[in-house]
Write a protein that holds these residues in place. Sequence first.
Motif, PDB file in Angstrom:
ATOM      1  N   PHE A 246       0.828  -1.195   0.000  1.00  0.00           N
ATOM      2  CA  PHE A 246       0.000   0.000   0.000  1.00  0.00           C
ATOM      3  C   PHE A 246       0.872   1.259   0.000  1.00  0.00           C
ATOM      4  O   PHE A 246       0.509   2.284  -0.589  1.00  0.00           O
TER       5      PHE A 246
ATOM      6  N   TYR B  28       1.864   1.874  -3.463  1.00  0.00           N
ATOM      7  CA  TYR B  28       0.675   2.384  -4.173  1.00  0.00           C
ATOM      8  C   TYR B  28       0.511   3.885  -3.949  1.00  0.00           C
ATOM      9  O   TYR B  28       0.255   4.654  -4.888  1.00  0.00           O
TER      10      TYR B  28
ATOM     11  N   LYS C  77       0.798   7.071  -6.477  1.00  0.00           N
ATOM     12  CA  LYS C  77      -0.416   7.874  -6.614  1.00  0.00           C
ATOM     13  C   LYS C  77      -0.153   9.363  -6.394  1.00  0.00           C
ATOM     14  O   LYS C  77      -0.734  10.224  -7.069  1.00  0.00           O
TER      15      LYS C  77
ATOM     16  N   LYS D 157       5.912   9.367 -10.950  1.00  0.00           N
ATOM     17  CA  LYS D 157       6.196   7.959 -11.206  1.00  0.00           C
ATOM     18  C   LYS D 157       7.660   7.739 -11.586  1.00  0.00           C
ATOM     19  O   LYS D 157       8.295   6.769 -11.137  1.00  0.00           O
TER      20      LYS D 157
ATOM     21  N   TRP E 259      -5.943  -8.160  -2.120  1.00  0.00           N
ATOM     22  CA  TRP E 259      -5.321  -7.062  -2.855  1.00  0.00           C
ATOM     23  C   TRP E 259      -5.539  -7.151  -4.366  1.00  0.00           C
ATOM     24  O   TRP E 259      -5.398  -6.149  -5.076  1.00  0.00           O
TER      25      TRP E 259
ATOM     26  N   THR F 273      -9.225  -4.711  -4.326  1.00  0.00           N
ATOM     27  CA  THR F 273      -8.749  -3.361  -4.639  1.00  0.00           C
ATOM     28  C   THR F 273      -7.991  -3.374  -5.969  1.00  0.00           C
ATOM     29  O   THR F 273      -7.770  -4.434  -6.560  1.00  0.00           O
ATOM     30  N   ASP F 274      -7.565  -2.189  -6.398  1.00  0.00           N
ATOM     31  CA  ASP F 274      -6.737  -2.095  -7.592  1.00  0.00           C
ATOM     32  C   ASP F 274      -5.261  -1.909  -7.235  1.00  0.00           C
ATOM     33  O   ASP F 274      -4.431  -1.619  -8.095  1.00  0.00           O
ATOM     34  N   VAL F 275      -4.927  -2.093  -5.954  1.00  0.00           N
ATOM     35  CA  VAL F 275      -3.586  -1.798  -5.457  1.00  0.00           C
ATOM     36  C   VAL F 275      -2.536  -2.711  -6.098  1.00  0.00           C
ATOM     37  O   VAL F 275      -1.512  -2.244  -6.625  1.00  0.00           O
TER      38      VAL F 275
ATOM     39  N   THR G  48      -2.087  -2.079  -9.858  1.00  0.00           N
ATOM     40  CA  THR G  48      -1.493  -0.758 -10.095  1.00  0.00           C
ATOM     41  C   THR G  48       0.005  -0.768  -9.854  1.00  0.00           C
ATOM     42  O   THR G  48       0.794  -0.278 -10.674  1.00  0.00           O
ATOM     43  N   VAL G  49       0.420  -1.336  -8.721  1.00  0.00           N
ATOM     44  CA  VAL G  49       1.848  -1.389  -8.395  1.00  0.00           C
ATOM     45  C   VAL G  49       2.597  -2.268  -9.403  1.00  0.00           C
ATOM     46  O   VAL G  49       3.682  -1.909  -9.868  1.00  0.00           O
TER      47      VAL G  49
ATOM     48  N   LYS H   5       2.894  -0.284 -12.781  1.00  0.00           N
ATOM     49  CA  LYS H   5       3.614   0.991 -12.786  1.00  0.00           C
ATOM     50  C   LYS H   5       5.075   0.859 -12.351  1.00  0.00           C
ATOM     51  O   LYS H   5       5.907   1.675 -12.729  1.00  0.00           O
TER      52      LYS H   5
END
Length: 367
Positions: free
Chosen positions: A81, A84, A88, A92, A211, A215-217, A220-221, A224
């Motif tokens: 998190f 993440y 966010k 990046k 996870w 969630t989109d965590v 996303t990680v 990215k």
Amino acid sequence: MLAWAQTACYAALVFLTIASNVVLLPVNFQLIVSATSIVYIGSTLSLKLKQHRDATGEKNEEAMTKEDAYMFPIIGSGMLFGLYLLFKFFDKDIVNLLLTAYFALIGTYSLTEAFSPVVRAIAFSDNERHFKRSFELPYFGKQTIDLTPSWCTTGVFAAGFAAAWFQTKHFVLNNIFGISLSIKGIESLSLGSYKVGAILLCGLFFYDIFWVFGTDVMVTVATKFDGPIKLLFPRAFATATEKAKFSILGLGDIVIPGIFVALLLRFDAHRAKATTITEPFPRPYFHINILFYVLGLVATVVVMLVFNAAQPALLYLVPACLGSSLVTAIVRGELKELLAYSEEDEDDKEKKGVDDKKKTEEPKKDK
């Protein structure tokens, strides 16, 4: 010399790494073969942990405790998190620059450790001169560098790979570092006991489901972060108008089940009272768990294709690995022995046996 199966796994990894840069191989074939080869290599190399304990009587400093196993999903969630939030709320590119610099250093070391046995087998001998030094490494603890001509030769090439990856972020170089990190992790990390392994797998079973599905965590990680925390399998090469497309397998889906499979291999060695890495011994738990690890990956791929959505691989790998080991123990009538297996207790018993022998010999000497 490397065992033939281990050599075949190295050859498979080298072939897939080179070929995937030239032709589009079936993604699912690459995923299953790569992950299985890494787990096999890391597990067989982990026999060094047992051989070291047998030779020195010292406990492995990397052994996980029950408390560690309970806390691991919580700590992992916090780190995930945290990454993440960094992606966010911060740039990046800056975040990736800092993280990739760290992974370039770690990757150089792990790549050297993972492939120096291959270089030794091909170009050197087992009677190399050794120069040893110990140091502390973040997240890996105390490590010992055993400098040999083959290690130094591999290290030069590893540093070149690190520089190239840092500049290009090419998927082939990413995979090379991901493979070496996974092999080193499986080789050097010990769960300590079967019960600790079961606790860890169960905790991460729910961690992965939450996870990914909740969630989109995780996604996303994973998408990215440019670091080698995943293996990339090309689905389409880049063109003049479109970027390359990849399927992803997180290193956690390799290392976490891998250290459990490695524990079962050392349990096989314990049952057979094997004392050297090259000594042949029956490996029923290891072979069955490898088989079900493959079946777990197959199940992950099938469900992913059917629902066309990312899947938490541990949802399938944990029941496959944990369930197959328990069923094997029940069928062989060794469930109690498996559940009681602890590498820490094994060390204590061996040390106690040596101490008792010394005590019985001392009175004889006095007489």
